[in-house]
Design an enzyme around this catalytic site. Structure first.
Site, PDB file in Angstrom:
ATOM      1  N   PRO A   9     -10.391 -54.979-100.024  1.00 30.23           N
ATOM      2  CA  PRO A   9     -10.057 -54.569 -98.661  1.00 30.23           C
ATOM      3  C   PRO A   9      -8.607 -54.865 -98.257  1.00 30.23           C
ATOM      4  O   PRO A   9      -8.048 -55.894 -98.632  1.00 30.23           O
ATOM      5  CB  PRO A   9     -11.025 -55.379 -97.793  1.00 30.23           C
ATOM      6  CG  PRO A   9     -11.479 -56.501 -98.661  1.00 30.23           C
ATOM      7  CD  PRO A   9     -11.472 -55.964-100.062  1.00 30.23           C
ATOM      8  N   ASN A  10      -8.070 -53.909 -97.509  1.00 34.28           N
ATOM      9  CA  ASN A  10      -6.739 -54.018 -96.890  1.00 34.28           C
ATOM     10  C   ASN A  10      -5.569 -53.899 -97.863  1.00 34.28           C
ATOM     11  O   ASN A  10      -4.414 -53.902 -97.429  1.00 34.28           O
ATOM     12  CB  ASN A  10      -6.606 -55.320 -96.075  1.00 34.28           C
ATOM     13  CG  ASN A  10      -7.656 -55.404 -94.990  1.00 34.28           C
ATOM     14  OD1 ASN A  10      -7.772 -54.476 -94.189  1.00 34.28           O
ATOM     15  ND2 ASN A  10      -8.439 -56.463 -94.963  1.00 34.28           N
ATOM     16  N   ARG A  17       0.915 -54.248 -93.969  1.00 39.14           N
ATOM     17  CA  ARG A  17       0.319 -55.545 -93.634  1.00 39.14           C
ATOM     18  C   ARG A  17       1.246 -56.701 -94.052  1.00 39.14           C
ATOM     19  O   ARG A  17       1.761 -56.730 -95.173  1.00 39.14           O
ATOM     20  CB  ARG A  17      -1.067 -55.700 -94.298  1.00 39.14           C
ATOM     21  CG  ARG A  17      -1.021 -55.910 -95.803  1.00 39.14           C
ATOM     22  CD  ARG A  17      -2.377 -56.058 -96.446  1.00 39.14           C
ATOM     23  NE  ARG A  17      -3.064 -57.283 -96.089  1.00 39.14           N
ATOM     24  CZ  ARG A  17      -3.947 -57.894 -96.884  1.00 39.14           C
ATOM     25  NH1 ARG A  17      -4.251 -57.399 -98.064  1.00 39.14           N
ATOM     26  NH2 ARG A  17      -4.537 -58.992 -96.490  1.00 39.14           N
ATOM     27  N   TYR A  22       3.201 -60.048 -98.475  1.00 42.18           N
ATOM     28  CA  TYR A  22       2.852 -59.096 -99.546  1.00 42.18           C
ATOM     29  C   TYR A  22       3.993 -58.153 -99.928  1.00 42.18           C
ATOM     30  O   TYR A  22       3.838 -57.340-100.829  1.00 42.18           O
ATOM     31  CB  TYR A  22       1.612 -58.293 -99.129  1.00 42.18           C
ATOM     32  CG  TYR A  22       0.407 -59.174 -98.870  1.00 42.18           C
ATOM     33  CD1 TYR A  22      -0.212 -59.845 -99.919  1.00 42.18           C
ATOM     34  CD2 TYR A  22      -0.094 -59.360 -97.581  1.00 42.18           C
ATOM     35  CE1 TYR A  22      -1.303 -60.676 -99.696  1.00 42.18           C
ATOM     36  CE2 TYR A  22      -1.187 -60.185 -97.339  1.00 42.18           C
ATOM     37  CZ  TYR A  22      -1.787 -60.831 -98.400  1.00 42.18           C
ATOM     38  OH  TYR A  22      -2.860 -61.653 -98.191  1.00 42.18           O
ATOM     39  N   ASN A  73      -8.312 -57.301-107.983  1.00 39.26           N
ATOM     40  CA  ASN A  73      -7.829 -58.078-106.849  1.00 39.26           C
ATOM     41  C   ASN A  73      -8.872 -57.873-105.753  1.00 39.26           C
ATOM     42  O   ASN A  73      -8.816 -56.880-105.026  1.00 39.26           O
ATOM     43  CB  ASN A  73      -6.449 -57.621-106.390  1.00 39.26           C
ATOM     44  CG  ASN A  73      -5.930 -58.474-105.253  1.00 39.26           C
ATOM     45  OD1 ASN A  73      -6.692 -59.250-104.652  1.00 39.26           O
ATOM     46  ND2 ASN A  73      -4.653 -58.353-104.930  1.00 39.26           N
ATOM     47  N   ALA A  76      -9.870 -60.289 -99.742  1.00 43.40           N
ATOM     48  CA  ALA A  76     -10.616 -61.294 -98.983  1.00 43.40           C
ATOM     49  C   ALA A  76     -11.986 -61.593 -99.605  1.00 43.40           C
ATOM     50  O   ALA A  76     -12.506 -62.710 -99.464  1.00 43.40           O
ATOM     51  CB  ALA A  76     -10.793 -60.827 -97.544  1.00 43.40           C
ATOM     52  N   GLU A  97      -8.335 -61.633-112.898  1.00 49.69           N
ATOM     53  CA  GLU A  97      -8.215 -61.710-111.431  1.00 49.69           C
ATOM     54  C   GLU A  97      -6.739 -61.768-111.067  1.00 49.69           C
ATOM     55  O   GLU A  97      -5.992 -62.557-111.649  1.00 49.69           O
ATOM     56  CB  GLU A  97      -8.916 -63.004-110.963  1.00 49.69           C
ATOM     57  CG  GLU A  97      -8.760 -63.321-109.493  1.00 49.69           C
ATOM     58  CD  GLU A  97      -9.281 -64.725-109.136  1.00 49.69           C
ATOM     59  OE1 GLU A  97      -9.602 -65.523-110.064  1.00 49.69           O
ATOM     60  OE2 GLU A  97      -9.345 -65.036-107.932  1.00 49.69           O
ATOM     61  N   HIS A  99      -3.858 -61.883-107.776  1.00 52.58           N
ATOM     62  CA  HIS A  99      -3.484 -61.978-106.358  1.00 52.58           C
ATOM     63  C   HIS A  99      -1.978 -61.816-106.245  1.00 52.58           C
ATOM     64  O   HIS A  99      -1.229 -62.451-106.994  1.00 52.58           O
ATOM     65  CB  HIS A  99      -3.917 -63.323-105.760  1.00 52.58           C
ATOM     66  CG  HIS A  99      -5.390 -63.492-105.820  1.00 52.58           C
ATOM     67  ND1 HIS A  99      -6.244 -62.819-104.983  1.00 52.58           N
ATOM     68  CD2 HIS A  99      -6.165 -64.194-106.678  1.00 52.58           C
ATOM     69  CE1 HIS A  99      -7.491 -63.123-105.307  1.00 52.58           C
ATOM     70  NE2 HIS A  99      -7.468 -63.950-106.334  1.00 52.58           N
ATOM     71  N   ARG A 106      -1.747 -71.326 -99.997  1.00 48.24           N
ATOM     72  CA  ARG A 106      -2.057 -70.820 -98.660  1.00 48.24           C
ATOM     73  C   ARG A 106      -3.225 -71.610 -98.038  1.00 48.24           C
ATOM     74  O   ARG A 106      -3.463 -72.746 -98.402  1.00 48.24           O
ATOM     75  CB  ARG A 106      -2.308 -69.313 -98.750  1.00 48.24           C
ATOM     76  CG  ARG A 106      -1.055 -68.559 -99.254  1.00 48.24           C
ATOM     77  CD  ARG A 106      -1.277 -67.066 -99.320  1.00 48.24           C
ATOM     78  NE  ARG A 106      -1.530 -66.511 -97.992  1.00 48.24           N
ATOM     79  CZ  ARG A 106      -1.996 -65.276 -97.798  1.00 48.24           C
ATOM     80  NH1 ARG A 106      -2.249 -64.488 -98.819  1.00 48.24           N
ATOM     81  NH2 ARG A 106      -2.208 -64.842 -96.573  1.00 48.24           N
TER      82      ARG A 106
HETATM   83  C1  DQA Z   1      -4.834 -61.432-101.839  1.00 48.28           C
HETATM   84  C2  DQA Z   1      -5.048 -62.840-101.270  1.00 48.28           C
HETATM   85  C3  DQA Z   1      -6.295 -62.894-100.431  1.00 48.28           C
HETATM   86  O1  DQA Z   1      -6.501 -64.199 -99.929  1.00 48.28           O
HETATM   87  C4  DQA Z   1      -6.177 -61.940 -99.259  1.00 48.28           C
HETATM   88  O2  DQA Z   1      -7.383 -61.937 -98.507  1.00 48.28           O
HETATM   89  C5  DQA Z   1      -5.781 -60.570 -99.664  1.00 48.28           C
HETATM   90  C6  DQA Z   1      -4.810 -60.390-100.731  1.00 48.28           C
HETATM   91  C7  DQA Z   1      -3.516 -61.310-102.615  1.00 48.28           C
HETATM   92  O3  DQA Z   1      -3.375 -60.319-103.344  1.00 48.28           O
HETATM   93  O4  DQA Z   1      -2.633 -62.158-102.495  1.00 48.28           O
HETATM   94  O5  DQA Z   1      -6.184 -59.592 -99.027  1.00 48.28           O
HETATM   95  O6  DQA Z   1      -5.885 -61.153-102.738  1.00 48.28           O
END
Ligand code: DQA
Length: 145
Positions: A9-10, A17, A22, A73, A76, A97, A99, A106
């Site tokens: 998501p997002n 965002r 990011y 990825n 959340a 995985e 990020h 964080r």
């Molecule tokens: C994320 C880190 C997560 O905590 C966050 O909710 C994201 C992006 C990252 O790519 O740094 O949406 O996965």
């Protein structure tokens, strides 16, 4: 080699965002970067994004016996989803995985990753380049089989 890249998501909001976290490059930029790199490495790649946990589970399930590796990825859902962990365990496909941000630096609630237990590697804090390093790791892992 066929690799499925799954974004949670997002991540489709990249570039809009929280650019201070990011970056200002867009989701489309990310897709182009991954596609170009995969071509260079002679890897077939499919990139998938959804905001919905069940849709992400469906996509992982549909990778069974079709893809040789997964880059995920979960955004959340990393920090909440047992369903994604179980889906990855179900298909048994080598998974990395990723990020974009350095999640370990964080908030406390980002310190848990449910999917990590089903992954051969975790890459954090490298920005978009993390996806490329994840593809490298899957290629390397494939050579060892
Ligand atoms: C994320 C880190 C997560 O905590 C966050 O909710 C994201 C992006 C990252 O790519 O740094 O949406 O996965």
């Amino acid at each position: 080699m066929k690799i499925l890249v799954i974004n949670g998501p997002n991540l489709n909001m990249l570039g809009i965002r929280e650019p201070q976290i990011y970056g200002s490059n867009t989701y489309n930029d990310l897709c182009n970067l991954i596609t170009d790199y995969a071509k260079q490495k002679c890897v077939e790649v499919k990139i998938f994004q959804s905001n919905h946990e069940g849709t992400l589970v469906d996509e992982i399930q549909s990778a069974y016996q079709t893809f040789d590796g997964i880059v995920i990825n979960p955004a959340a859902y990393t920090h909440t989803s047992v369903a994604l962990l179980d889906a990855l365990k179900s298909v048994g496909i080598p998974t990395v995985e990723v990020h974009i941000s350095a999640v370990e630096q964080r908030e406390d609630f980002r310190q848990i990753s449910f999917v990590r237990a089903a992954c051969i590697k975790t890459i954090t804090g490298l920005g978009f380049r993390g996806y490329l390093r994840a593809i490298d790791a899957l290629i390397e892992n494939g050579k060892q089989l």
